[in-house]
Design an enzyme around this catalytic site. Structure first.
Site, PDB file in Angstrom:
ATOM      1  N   CYS A 188      30.375  51.312  45.020  1.00  0.00           N
ATOM      2  CA  CYS A 188      29.763  52.526  44.488  1.00  0.00           C
ATOM      3  C   CYS A 188      30.687  53.726  44.740  1.00  0.00           C
ATOM      4  CB  CYS A 188      28.404  52.834  45.095  1.00  0.00           C
ATOM      5  SG  CYS A 188      27.185  51.558  44.812  1.00  0.00           S
ATOM      6  N   ARG A 227      35.693  50.855  42.427  1.00  0.00           N
ATOM      7  CA  ARG A 227      34.731  50.596  43.506  1.00  0.00           C
ATOM      8  C   ARG A 227      33.414  49.996  43.009  1.00  0.00           C
ATOM      9  NH1 ARG A 227      35.916  53.747  48.090  1.00  0.00           N
ATOM     10  NH2 ARG A 227      33.747  53.556  48.645  1.00  0.00           N
ATOM     11  N   TRP A 256      27.648  49.680  42.151  1.00  0.00           N
ATOM     12  CA  TRP A 256      27.776  48.240  42.375  1.00  0.00           C
ATOM     13  C   TRP A 256      26.419  47.820  42.900  1.00  0.00           C
ATOM     14  CZ3 TRP A 256      27.514  44.701  46.465  1.00  0.00           C
ATOM     15  CH2 TRP A 256      28.103  43.445  46.224  1.00  0.00           C
ATOM     16  N   ASN A 315      25.342  55.967  48.095  1.00  0.00           N
ATOM     17  CA  ASN A 315      26.064  54.729  48.432  1.00  0.00           C
ATOM     18  C   ASN A 315      25.455  54.191  49.719  1.00  0.00           C
ATOM     19  OD1 ASN A 315      27.777  55.370  46.377  1.00  0.00           O
ATOM     20  ND2 ASN A 315      29.564  55.743  47.666  1.00  0.00           N
ATOM     21  N   GLY A 316      25.342  52.871  49.813  1.00  0.00           N
ATOM     22  CA  GLY A 316      24.820  52.277  51.045  1.00  0.00           C
ATOM     23  C   GLY A 316      23.500  51.578  50.790  1.00  0.00           C
ATOM     24  N   GLU A 369      44.944  32.462  50.426  1.00  0.00           N
ATOM     25  CA  GLU A 369      45.069  33.733  49.720  1.00  0.00           C
ATOM     26  C   GLU A 369      45.400  33.509  48.238  1.00  0.00           C
ATOM     27  OE1 GLU A 369      44.209  36.622  50.078  1.00  0.00           O
ATOM     28  OE2 GLU A 369      45.467  37.790  48.730  1.00  0.00           O
ATOM     29  N   LYS A 378      43.052  34.681  45.126  1.00  0.00           N
ATOM     30  CA  LYS A 378      43.483  35.539  44.014  1.00  0.00           C
ATOM     31  C   LYS A 378      43.061  34.920  42.687  1.00  0.00           C
ATOM     32  CE  LYS A 378      44.051  38.540  45.549  1.00  0.00           C
ATOM     33  NZ  LYS A 378      44.013  38.898  46.911  1.00  0.00           N
ATOM     34  N   GLU A 400      39.249  35.151  42.173  1.00  0.00           N
ATOM     35  CA  GLU A 400      38.751  36.512  41.947  1.00  0.00           C
ATOM     36  C   GLU A 400      38.956  36.998  40.522  1.00  0.00           C
ATOM     37  OE1 GLU A 400      41.162  38.371  45.131  1.00  0.00           O
ATOM     38  OE2 GLU A 400      39.412  39.642  45.345  1.00  0.00           O
ATOM     39  N   HIS A 444      40.807  13.584  54.264  1.00  0.00           N
ATOM     40  CA  HIS A 444      39.544  13.455  55.007  1.00  0.00           C
ATOM     41  C   HIS A 444      38.327  13.840  54.160  1.00  0.00           C
ATOM     42  CE1 HIS A 444      41.604  12.492  58.695  1.00  0.00           C
ATOM     43  NE2 HIS A 444      42.410  13.520  58.510  1.00  0.00           N
ATOM     44  N   LYS A 472      35.959  47.279  45.129  1.00  0.00           N
ATOM     45  CA  LYS A 472      37.159  47.412  45.957  1.00  0.00           C
ATOM     46  C   LYS A 472      36.843  47.549  47.440  1.00  0.00           C
ATOM     47  CE  LYS A 472      41.595  47.747  46.442  1.00  0.00           C
ATOM     48  NZ  LYS A 472      42.268  46.441  46.394  1.00  0.00           N
TER      49      LYS A 472
HETATM   50  C1  F6R Z   1      40.529  40.304  47.777  1.00  0.00           C
HETATM   51  C2  F6R Z   1      40.006  41.486  48.400  1.00  0.00           C
HETATM   52  C3  F6R Z   1      38.874  41.334  49.351  1.00  0.00           C
HETATM   53  C4  F6R Z   1      39.084  42.246  50.551  1.00  0.00           C
HETATM   54  C5  F6R Z   1      37.871  42.211  51.477  1.00  0.00           C
HETATM   55  C6  F6R Z   1      38.105  43.055  52.710  1.00  0.00           C
HETATM   56  O1  F6R Z   1      41.532  40.595  46.866  1.00  0.00           O
HETATM   57  O2  F6R Z   1      40.455  42.555  48.165  1.00  0.00           O
HETATM   58  O3  F6R Z   1      38.728  40.004  49.763  1.00  0.00           O
HETATM   59  O4  F6R Z   1      40.229  41.830  51.228  1.00  0.00           O
HETATM   60  O5  F6R Z   1      36.748  42.684  50.800  1.00  0.00           O
HETATM   61  O6  F6R Z   1      38.374  44.358  52.373  1.00  0.00           O
HETATM   62  P1  F6R Z   1      39.179  45.322  53.319  1.00  0.00           P
HETATM   63  O7  F6R Z   1      40.550  44.742  53.469  1.00  0.00           O
HETATM   64  O8  F6R Z   1      39.191  46.632  52.599  1.00  0.00           O
HETATM   65  O9  F6R Z   1      38.455  45.361  54.619  1.00  0.00           O
END
Ligand code: F6R
Length: 615
Positions: free
Chosen positions: A2, A27, A77, A103-104, A487, A491, A494, A510, A610
């Site tokens: 948000c 966001r 969001w 927000n929250g 990772e 990616k 996502e 396993h 984000k």
């Molecule tokens: C993946 C991504 C998320 C963040 C996670 C933690 O591309 O961006 O998995 O890594 O939400 O966010 P931060 O790093 O801001 O604490």
């Protein structure tokens, strides 16, 4: 997660709020809305989905507007209530004279809602936020003063909130309040701003006041008053934002993600500059504010993080244990906070977060602080709340990251862990002079090697084209690159919504090997010269025997690999310990190009935001 923008001043209010929301759109993008004070009346405009839809609503409604003088805006969001028009912010009280964005999460909203309904309030949405609108309006009826009304209302809220409130009887005053969710005031001349994050205001001012929990800001175009929850005025420091608006431009790239992937070599150079002067001198890491004797005696570290930052933490564990011989636990913040931990005053707790806002990690850090641990934060946002909780702060200096999928912040976190682990190793005297020289020399070479990958990306693009029709992937690795496999798979998940899983190569047999057939490609990370190469090769053979299509990500020159693997993605030679900082780049590109081929919304993937400010 948000975004909030409030504005009062001399500019075109709609344009300022819209621009601010645009810069926050990464966001959240379930819905958007604005409340504007126009001709002494609050007018609310909302749209579903991306912000562009709000622009259309506003232009279709332009006849309803003359010259708004203040307003508040929001991108959502969804948490409470589906992404619908009724649930979009701003929310208003029963008579529509008061509007609020939030927000929250308000945890006691159900009780408050019931009480307010009994008092005659008419609810129109399923959100927790609407409760705040009715609650402040109700307090305003009693107090006849908006500031007091907001203060009385927030005292009744449990949970997390950053709110911005306006009332048509109190023209051109916007009021912000926060608890466990970020909020700041942008300081201008003849204009002022309230926002949930700095990108919202950077076009107009670099001067910022960060609100702390339980503070309330009363903002007009010529004044800013900040008080605590009891109404006592607080003199807050005005800080200057360290970055330029250009950081929010794609600079000719099709997506922010691609731009941010290409920024990585220079980011590494910037981080190393000033930390490694030459290969014969120790790493300079003055950011670590623990005295050397304590560091020498340190025997336990806990690293807490989420998502991509958690994967950087896994590499960090490997490095610190290898370089400094200190035992390290890594845990998702959301797990750490719900168990009895052994954290104590002799534990160094490291929190890793791109945004510095992640609610799970903030809660975990607060818990660690309560146990008197020294808390070191590694973050890309030195201006964040998490950074302000830190006893030691390592800012990773990747610059603002707009793409929802983290790329450049990940590599910056990795480099910070290399420096930290070397620093600890140098203090503890666990590393030989030759090793230190070699590793520093190799670290300095990383940007050039990544540039080589970026300028020869056509093979990765071709691999993406071949594999974009597959619905499942397994990425396998061992040792330090297991986190790289996690990772890389994250990616892909996502941004392309493909079911990709990172797995320890040795664990394949396993269980997961049961899933393998020609529909399940296996990507193996193979770094020769290290201790894992031959074993991963055998695990890849096992996958081949089950008809899986194979991709190798490798620095090996072995031509025989072409017989085993359907595609061999070559990377420059690199030692195994540094290879995570190289291997992540082709995996970012592979995910990017697959998502591109599939026509996905690369920078703003569905359901994500984000920064994740709810637990
Ligand atoms: C993946 C991504 C998320 C963040 C996670 C933690 O591309 O961006 O998995 O890594 O939400 O966010 P931060 O790093 O801001 O604490």
């Amino acid at each position: 997660m948000c975004g909030i923008v409030g504005y009062v001043g001399h500019r075109n209010v709609v344009d300022v709020i819209f621009k601010g929301l645009t810069n926050l759109e990464y966001r959240g993008y379930d819905s958007a809305g604005m409340a504007l004070l126009d001709q002494n009346e609050i007018k609310v405009f909302k749209s579903l989905g991306k912000l562009i839809n709000l622009k259309n609503v506003l232009s279709e409604s332009s006849a309803q507007l003359t010259a708004p003088t203040s307003g508040i805006g929001h991108i959502r969001w969804a948490t409470h209530g589906s992404p619908s028009l009724e649930n979009a912010h701003p929310h208003t009280c029963t008579c529509g004279k008061l509007a609020v964005v939030h927000n929250g999460i308000i945890e006691n909203y159900k009780e408050l809602r019931e009480e307010l309904i009994k008092k005659g309030c008419k609810f129109r949405s399923q959100t927790d936020t609407e409760t705040i609108a009715h609650l402040v309006a109700h307090e305003y009826e009693n107090a006849k003063d908006l500031e007091i009304a907001v203060r009385n209302a927030v005292k009744k809220l449990q949970g997390a909130y950053a709110i911005c409130v306006m009332h048509q009887n109190v023209p051109d005053v916007i009021i912000g309040a926060r608890k466990n969710a970020p909020m700041l005031v942008g300081v201008g001349e003849g204009e002022n701003f309230i926002a949930s994050d700095t990108p919202a205001i950077i076009e107009y001012t670099k001067k910022t006041i960060y609100l702390d929990d339980n503070e309330i800001a009363v903002v007009t175009k010529n004044s800013i008053k900040i008080t605590d929850i009891h109404g006592a005025v607080i003199n807050k420091k005005v800080e200057t934002l360290p970055w330029e608006p250009v950081a929010l431009s794609k600079l000719g790239y099709k997506h922010f993600m691609l731009k941010e992937i290409h920024e990585q070599p220079d980011i590494i150079r910037n981080i190393l500059n000033g930390k490694i002067y030459d290969i014969d001198s120790p790493v300079v890491l003055n950011e670590v504010k623990i005295d050397k004797d304590t560091l020498k005696k340190l025997n336990k570290i806990q690293i807490i993080a989420c998502g991509t930052s958690l994967h950087a933490a896994m590499v960090g564990k490997y490095l610190i244990e290898d370089f400094a011989g200190i035992s390290v636990d890594v845990e998702p913040s959301s797990e750490y906070i719900y168990r009895k931990t052994t954290t104590d005053s002799s534990t160094l707790v490291i929190g890793v977060s791109q945004s510095g806002e992640t609610a799970d990690t903030i809660t975990a850090i607060k818990q660690a602080k309560e146990k008197n641990s020294h808390v070191l934060i590694i973050t890309n946002r030195p201006d964040s709340y998490m950074a302000r909780l830190a006893d030691s702060l390592i800012p990773v200096n990747a610059g603002i990251e707009v793409s929802v999928a983290a790329t450049k912040s990940y590599i910056a976190q990795l480099i910070s862990f290399y420096l930290l682990a070397l620093h600890l190793g140098e203090i503890k005297g666990t590393l030989s002079g030759d090793f230190l020289k070699n590793i520093k020399h190799e670290l300095i070479q990383l940007p050039t090697k990544i540039e080589e990958i970026l300028s020869n990306a056509s093979s990765i693009k071709e691999c993406a084209r071949i594999f974009s029709s597959f619905k499942n992937f397994i990425y396998i690795a061992r040792g330090i690159n297991l986190a790289t496999a996690y990772e890389g798979a994250l990616k892909l998940k996502e941004i392309s919504y493909i079911n990709a899983t990172g797995y320890p190569a040795g664990e394949l047999k396993h269980g997961p090997i049961a899933m393998l057939d020609e529909t399940m490609p296996v990507l193996s990370i193979l770094i020769p010269g290290g201790i894992t190469y031959d074993k991963i090769l055998s695990n890849s053979e096992e996958a081949k025997a089950r008809n899986a299509k194979l991709i190798a990500l490798t620095s090996s020159d072995d031509e025989n690999l072409k017989a085993l693997f359907d595609v061999v993605l070559k990377i420059p030679h690199v030692c195994e310990i540094l290879s995570p900082a190289i291997c992540c780049v082709p995996l970012q590109l592979l995910a990017y190009y697959i998502a591109e081929f599939l026509g996905k919304d690369v920078d703003q993937p569905r359901n994500l935001a984000k920064s994740v400010t709810v637990e």
